[in-house]
Design a protein around this motif. Sequence first.
Motif, PDB file in Angstrom:
ATOM      1  N   LEU A 118       0.681  -1.439  -0.027  1.00  0.00           N
ATOM      2  CA  LEU A 118      -0.103  -0.198   0.182  1.00  0.00           C
ATOM      3  C   LEU A 118       0.908   1.197   0.141  1.00  0.00           C
ATOM      4  O   LEU A 118       0.666   2.221  -0.830  1.00  0.00           O
ATOM      5  CB  LEU A 118      -1.082  -0.187   1.069  1.00  0.00           C
ATOM      6  N   THR A 125      -5.961   4.642   2.484  1.00  0.00           N
ATOM      7  CA  THR A 125      -6.689   3.959   2.932  1.00  0.00           C
ATOM      8  C   THR A 125      -7.496   4.578   4.190  1.00  0.00           C
ATOM      9  O   THR A 125      -7.103   5.218   4.706  1.00  0.00           O
ATOM     10  CB  THR A 125      -6.297   2.485   3.364  1.00  0.00           C
ATOM     11  N   VAL A 150     -10.143   1.114   0.701  1.00  0.00           N
ATOM     12  CA  VAL A 150      -9.145   1.877  -0.295  1.00  0.00           C
ATOM     13  C   VAL A 150     -10.151   3.180  -0.508  1.00  0.00           C
ATOM     14  O   VAL A 150     -11.126   3.129  -1.127  1.00  0.00           O
ATOM     15  CB  VAL A 150      -9.048   1.329  -1.487  1.00  0.00           C
TER      16      VAL A 150
END
Length: 195
Positions: A118, A125, A150
Amino acid sequence: MTQTISINPELLIGRGRDRACYRHPDDPDFCIKVGTKPEKQTRREKRYFLYLLRKGVDMRFIAPYMGDIKTSHGTGALFPLIHDDNGEVSLTLTQTIKANQIDRGTLNRKLDQLYRYLVDNHICTRDVSPNNIMVRRRAGQIDFILIDGVSRPNLNPLSIRLPALAKRSVDKCWVSLMQKVNKLTTATVVPLHAA
Ligand SMILES: Nc1ncnc2c1ncn2[C@@H]1O[C@H](COP(=O)(O)OP(=O)(O)O)[C@@H](O)[C@H]1O
Ligand SMILES: [Mg+2]
């Protein structure tokens, strides 16, 4: 004319706080999420996914939004269904820990891998909980796939372009994610070595 997809309770996979997730009746590789609350947050999420797609971001460990679909329960959002290689819907991380199906080493390694992925891909997020991570088992390999959360952290248009802000949003999620994971593992006896 677009077809209306008929959804029935037998197709239900799971419910979160805001959405119910159903199997697609005609395609085993897709699921449909139908909102139970006003759609403001979802709209922001959809726009963010389209932005990531346009940018060509690596989607390996997230389930991307694939468009809207007309259903008997109103407008639904189409997503890839995360399943194991036996065709069964994968378990969430919560279910996996509760069922004692992961060892501590793999759990830590896979959480680390998801975190790095990520951050390295600058994916923002919010609200990453163990219910929003699916544990996918394929060809003897385990992958953690993020199926919800997300999202752009705020309405500042800069925040989706600045890597430091993406990292900050993931870091913030990770503190509460780890607290939830630790609570689950202390309530369950997670084996130290391979399960
Ligand atoms: N792509 C997916 N593949 C398989 N199961 C899913 C998928 N997305 C969601 N689910 C299941 O449905 C539940 C609710 O979906 P989620 O998107 O988390 O809803 P909410 O936004 O309300 O939290 C999840 O906890 C999971 O069990
Ligand atoms: Mg959720």
